[in-house]
Design a protein around this motif. Structure first.
Motif, PDB file in Angstrom:
ATOM      1  N   SER A 112       0.453  -1.237  -0.342  1.00 56.48           N
ATOM      2  CA  SER A 112       0.034   0.235  -0.538  1.00 56.48           C
ATOM      3  C   SER A 112       0.433   1.516  -0.190  1.00 56.48           C
ATOM      4  O   SER A 112       2.320   1.174   0.469  1.00 56.48           O
ATOM      5  N   ALA A 113      -0.355   2.831  -0.773  1.00 59.01           N
ATOM      6  CA  ALA A 113       1.393   3.223  -1.041  1.00 59.01           C
ATOM      7  C   ALA A 113       0.340   4.305  -0.984  1.00 59.01           C
ATOM      8  O   ALA A 113       0.272   5.816  -1.352  1.00 59.01           O
ATOM      9  N   PRO A 114      -0.032   5.310   0.350  1.00 56.11           N
ATOM     10  CA  PRO A 114      -0.996   6.048   0.873  1.00 56.11           C
ATOM     11  C   PRO A 114       0.286   7.433   0.973  1.00 56.11           C
ATOM     12  O   PRO A 114       1.031   6.899   1.226  1.00 56.11           O
ATOM     13  N   PRO A 115      -0.099   8.321   0.321  1.00 57.42           N
ATOM     14  CA  PRO A 115       0.356   9.810   0.108  1.00 57.42           C
ATOM     15  C   PRO A 115       1.039  10.200   1.716  1.00 57.42           C
ATOM     16  O   PRO A 115       0.191  10.548   2.906  1.00 57.42           O
ATOM     17  N   ILE A 116       1.596  10.611   2.168  1.00 53.81           N
ATOM     18  CA  ILE A 116       2.617  10.560   4.006  1.00 53.81           C
ATOM     19  C   ILE A 116       3.216  12.131   3.546  1.00 53.81           C
ATOM     20  O   ILE A 116       4.264  12.788   2.798  1.00 53.81           O
ATOM     21  N   LYS A 117       2.635  12.765   4.472  1.00 58.50           N
ATOM     22  CA  LYS A 117       3.374  14.071   4.415  1.00 58.50           C
ATOM     23  C   LYS A 117       3.458  15.060   5.982  1.00 58.50           C
ATOM     24  O   LYS A 117       2.080  14.642   6.399  1.00 58.50           O
ATOM     25  N   CYS A 142       8.791  14.937   6.766  1.00 61.47           N
ATOM     26  CA  CYS A 142       8.546  14.325   8.461  1.00 61.47           C
ATOM     27  C   CYS A 142       9.282  13.985   8.907  1.00 61.47           C
ATOM     28  O   CYS A 142      10.424  14.986   8.573  1.00 61.47           O
ATOM     29  N   VAL A 143       9.096  13.833   9.971  1.00 57.89           N
ATOM     30  CA  VAL A 143      10.637  13.491  11.430  1.00 57.89           C
ATOM     31  C   VAL A 143      10.331  12.538  11.508  1.00 57.89           C
ATOM     32  O   VAL A 143       8.779  11.946  11.958  1.00 57.89           O
ATOM     33  N   VAL A 161      11.586   9.284  -0.678  1.00 59.05           N
ATOM     34  CA  VAL A 161      11.413  10.909   0.967  1.00 59.05           C
ATOM     35  C   VAL A 161      12.126  12.143   0.920  1.00 59.05           C
ATOM     36  O   VAL A 161      13.144  11.542   0.019  1.00 59.05           O
ATOM     37  N   LEU A 162      11.171  12.737   0.843  1.00 55.14           N
ATOM     38  CA  LEU A 162      11.967  14.118   0.113  1.00 55.14           C
ATOM     39  C   LEU A 162      11.986  15.135   1.885  1.00 55.14           C
ATOM     40  O   LEU A 162      11.002  14.942   2.466  1.00 55.14           O
ATOM     41  N   HIS A 163      12.876  16.065   1.947  1.00 49.06           N
ATOM     42  CA  HIS A 163      12.782  17.166   3.066  1.00 49.06           C
ATOM     43  C   HIS A 163      12.043  16.218   3.980  1.00 49.06           C
ATOM     44  O   HIS A 163      11.412  16.888   5.375  1.00 49.06           O
ATOM     45  N   CYS A 164      12.589  15.384   5.594  1.00 48.15           N
ATOM     46  CA  CYS A 164      12.511  14.732   5.831  1.00 48.15           C
ATOM     47  C   CYS A 164      13.369  14.851   6.841  1.00 48.15           C
ATOM     48  O   CYS A 164      14.692  14.921   6.831  1.00 48.15           O
ATOM     49  N   GLN A 165      13.726  14.867   8.998  1.00 49.64           N
ATOM     50  CA  GLN A 165      14.391  14.807   9.235  1.00 49.64           C
ATOM     51  C   GLN A 165      14.178  13.170  10.162  1.00 49.64           C
ATOM     52  O   GLN A 165      13.190  12.722  10.324  1.00 49.64           O
ATOM     53  N   PHE A 166      15.397  12.886  10.448  1.00 47.74           N
ATOM     54  CA  PHE A 166      15.878  11.439  11.136  1.00 47.74           C
ATOM     55  C   PHE A 166      16.234  12.055  11.969  1.00 47.74           C
ATOM     56  O   PHE A 166      17.730  12.133  11.818  1.00 47.74           O
ATOM     57  N   LEU A 167      16.166  11.489  13.411  1.00 43.03           N
ATOM     58  CA  LEU A 167      16.732  12.613  14.337  1.00 43.03           C
ATOM     59  C   LEU A 167      17.508  11.300  15.975  1.00 43.03           C
ATOM     60  O   LEU A 167      15.293  11.351  16.514  1.00 43.03           O
ATOM     61  N   ARG A 168      18.401  10.586  15.824  1.00 41.48           N
ATOM     62  CA  ARG A 168      18.453   9.709  17.455  1.00 41.48           C
ATOM     63  C   ARG A 168      17.330   8.995  17.377  1.00 41.48           C
ATOM     64  O   ARG A 168      16.767   8.484  17.974  1.00 41.48           O
ATOM     65  N   ASN A 169      17.375   8.387  16.529  1.00 37.70           N
ATOM     66  CA  ASN A 169      16.808   6.432  16.136  1.00 37.70           C
ATOM     67  C   ASN A 169      18.160   5.686  16.737  1.00 37.70           C
ATOM     68  O   ASN A 169      18.903   6.218  16.453  1.00 37.70           O
ATOM     69  N   GLY A 170      17.362   4.600  17.265  1.00 37.17           N
ATOM     70  CA  GLY A 170      18.612   3.874  17.345  1.00 37.17           C
ATOM     71  C   GLY A 170      18.777   3.702  18.806  1.00 37.17           C
ATOM     72  O   GLY A 170      19.814   3.642  18.814  1.00 37.17           O
ATOM     73  N   ALA A 171      17.798   3.869  19.481  1.00 40.43           N
ATOM     74  CA  ALA A 171      18.114   3.014  21.003  1.00 40.43           C
ATOM     75  C   ALA A 171      18.048   2.557  21.626  1.00 40.43           C
ATOM     76  O   ALA A 171      17.563   2.415  22.743  1.00 40.43           O
ATOM     77  N   GLN A 193      17.624  15.711   0.182  1.00 40.55           N
ATOM     78  CA  GLN A 193      17.160  16.743   0.647  1.00 40.55           C
ATOM     79  C   GLN A 193      16.481  16.208   2.549  1.00 40.55           C
ATOM     80  O   GLN A 193      15.663  17.364   3.221  1.00 40.55           O
ATOM     81  N   CYS A 194      17.648  15.760   3.105  1.00 42.58           N
ATOM     82  CA  CYS A 194      16.964  15.369   4.030  1.00 42.58           C
ATOM     83  C   CYS A 194      17.851  15.498   5.369  1.00 42.58           C
ATOM     84  O   CYS A 194      18.873  15.015   4.793  1.00 42.58           O
ATOM     85  N   LEU A 195      17.443  15.505   6.251  1.00 41.21           N
ATOM     86  CA  LEU A 195      18.723  15.366   7.533  1.00 41.21           C
ATOM     87  C   LEU A 195      18.624  14.615   8.313  1.00 41.21           C
ATOM     88  O   LEU A 195      17.700  13.477   9.102  1.00 41.21           O
ATOM     89  N   PHE A 196      20.512  13.978   8.678  1.00 36.32           N
ATOM     90  CA  PHE A 196      20.568  13.125   9.268  1.00 36.32           C
ATOM     91  C   PHE A 196      21.411  13.527  10.641  1.00 36.32           C
ATOM     92  O   PHE A 196      22.680  13.598  10.625  1.00 36.32           O
ATOM     93  N   GLN A 197      20.532  13.408  11.761  1.00 34.09           N
ATOM     94  CA  GLN A 197      21.613  13.662  12.956  1.00 34.09           C
ATOM     95  C   GLN A 197      21.344  12.569  14.370  1.00 34.09           C
ATOM     96  O   GLN A 197      20.311  12.223  14.590  1.00 34.09           O
TER      97      GLN A 197
END
Length: 206
Positions: A112-117, A142-143, A161-171, A193-197
């Motif tokens: 399935s592929a509903p649009p997500i924003k 998305c964040v 996946v565009l303009h998303c932020q990935f922050l402090r995952n994997g704990a 154009q995503c941020l990984f931090q």
């Protein structure tokens, strides 16, 4: 805005269409369920989409549609997931302006592929969002933050996946290597154009 308390699995039938308006809060009873559908997680409350789900939150925080635990001290895994099954209606389903917190894997897409924003996927026990064989899923602005294993976990999928932020995952403490921002297996698509931090473990594929 409405607050809805859920104490068992919610199933949207193939002909059903659930619409959630800005400011709606969906609060799941933690770690128990009075009804477990076969497509849900045992002893957890889930939303199982066989028809259509439209989440229409706004940009302002007060207008977000929130899916969360009703526990006084919530934790990842308090509820299960919002599960879009293969027969769900991508043509009229969407997720906009939502905040998902404290699920096992907050949202699960299967064929399935509903649009997500403009949505946040946070504090899940395992994955903020999992996509399995979900082609061309658009995920924009998305964040993904503080999810136990991965922010975004994809198998056989080709999202954009565009303009998303990935922050402090994997704990998630029991795991030491299979953790991070994005997991891709047999997947393609585009991440740009995503941020990984501040991911907290090795094993990130991005």
């Amino acid at each position: 805005a409405d607050t809805v308390t859920v104490n068992g699995d919610v199933v949207i039938t193939p002909t059903g269409h659930l619409h959630l308006s800005p400011g709606t809060h969906v609060r799941f009873q933690p770690r128990s369920s009075i009804y477990d559908d076969l497509d849900g997680n045992q002893f957890r409350c889930d939303v199982i989409v066989k028809g259509a789900l439209s989440v229409d939150g706004g940009v302002a925080p007060t207008d977000s549609v929130v899916f969360t635990s009703s526990a006084q001290n919530p934790a990842g895994g308090d509820w299960g997931y919002v599960y879009f099954k293969p027969e769900s209606r991508d043509d009229i389903s969407s997720i906009t302006g939502a905040s998902f917190r404290f699920g096992m894997e907050n949202v699960y897409l299967h064929l399935s592929a509903p649009p997500i924003k403009n949505s946040t996927f946070a504090l899940a026990q395992f994955y903020g969002l999992q996509a399995d064989s979900s082609n061309s899923t658009p995920i924009n602005d998305c964040v993904f933050t503080q999810n136990g294993r991965y922010g975004l976990y994809m198998i056989g999928s080709s999202p954009t996946v565009l303009h998303c932020q990935f922050l402090r995952n994997g704990a998630d403490p029991p795991y030491t290597s299979d953790l991070g921002a994005v997991y891709l297996q047999a997947s393609s698509g585009r991440i740009a154009q995503c941020l990984f931090q501040d991911q907290t473990a090795i094993g990130t594929v991005a």
